[in-house]
Design a protein around this motif. Structure first.
Motif: not given
Length: 177
Positions: A144-169
């Motif tokens: 299983d490939i481990t996917y991750r993501a970073v989201q940058l919010i327009l305007g404020t520049g706030r960031t969050e990161w996410y993990l991909y759950n391959s079982q629940a998609h």
């Protein structure tokens, strides 16, 4: 007594090592590094009062940092530049699904700019970002490939990161499991 303790430590180590998922830890560290670079770029733009441009080099798996110290919209050869490569084995990749639905690229943004042919986000003197941004990375873990993501919010520049759950998609906010 020392021998007994050493044997017990060896047995515990032999049991624990197969359970460690080093590739997953590398992927988590890479996504935290991406997020850190974006937050530092915003901070630098605020403190130094000039634009900081972050280019995403998907071919070389790195973020390219450039400071527009004279705010002329052009990165001069005399202005500060640096590169932030991803960790070993971690790369930009297109996941099976994005945070908000289907995706066709590892870099998504509604108002991405370009610099030297690379997608960019610029942080202005007020800390605002020029685009929303989603960066998707994958680690080398198999099967299983481990996917991750970073989201940058327009305007404020706030960031969050996410993990991909391959079982629940589905994507889970980093740290919230």
């Amino acid at each position: 007594e020392i021998m007994i303790v050493m044997v017990m430590m060896g047995v515990l180590t032999a049991l624990a090592i197969p359970r460690l998922d080093i590739q997953r830890y590398r992927t988590d560290a890479a996504v935290q590094g991406l997020r850190s670079v974006l937050m530092q770029a915003q901070r630098t733009a605020l403190v130094r009062q000039y634009d900081v441009v972050i280019s995403i080099d998907t071919a070389n798996h790195a973020l390219e940092w450039a400071e527009d110290a004279n705010n002329d919209g052009v990165i001069q050869t005399s202005e500060h530049k640096r590169s932030y490569p991803l960790n070993d084995g971690v790369r930009f990749a297109v996941p099976p699904t994005g945070i908000f639905g289907s995706v066709s690229a590892s870099v998504i943004g509604s108002h991405l700019g370009t610099l030297n042919g690379l997608p960019t986000v610029t942080f202005h003197r007020d800390g605002a970002a020029t685009t929303d941004l989603q960066l998707y990375v994958a680690g080398p873990a198999q099967p299983d490939i481990t996917y991750r993501a970073v989201q940058l919010i327009l305007g404020t520049g706030r960031t969050e990161w996410y993990l991909y759950n391959s079982q629940a998609h589905t994507w889970v906010l980093g740290g919230a499991q």
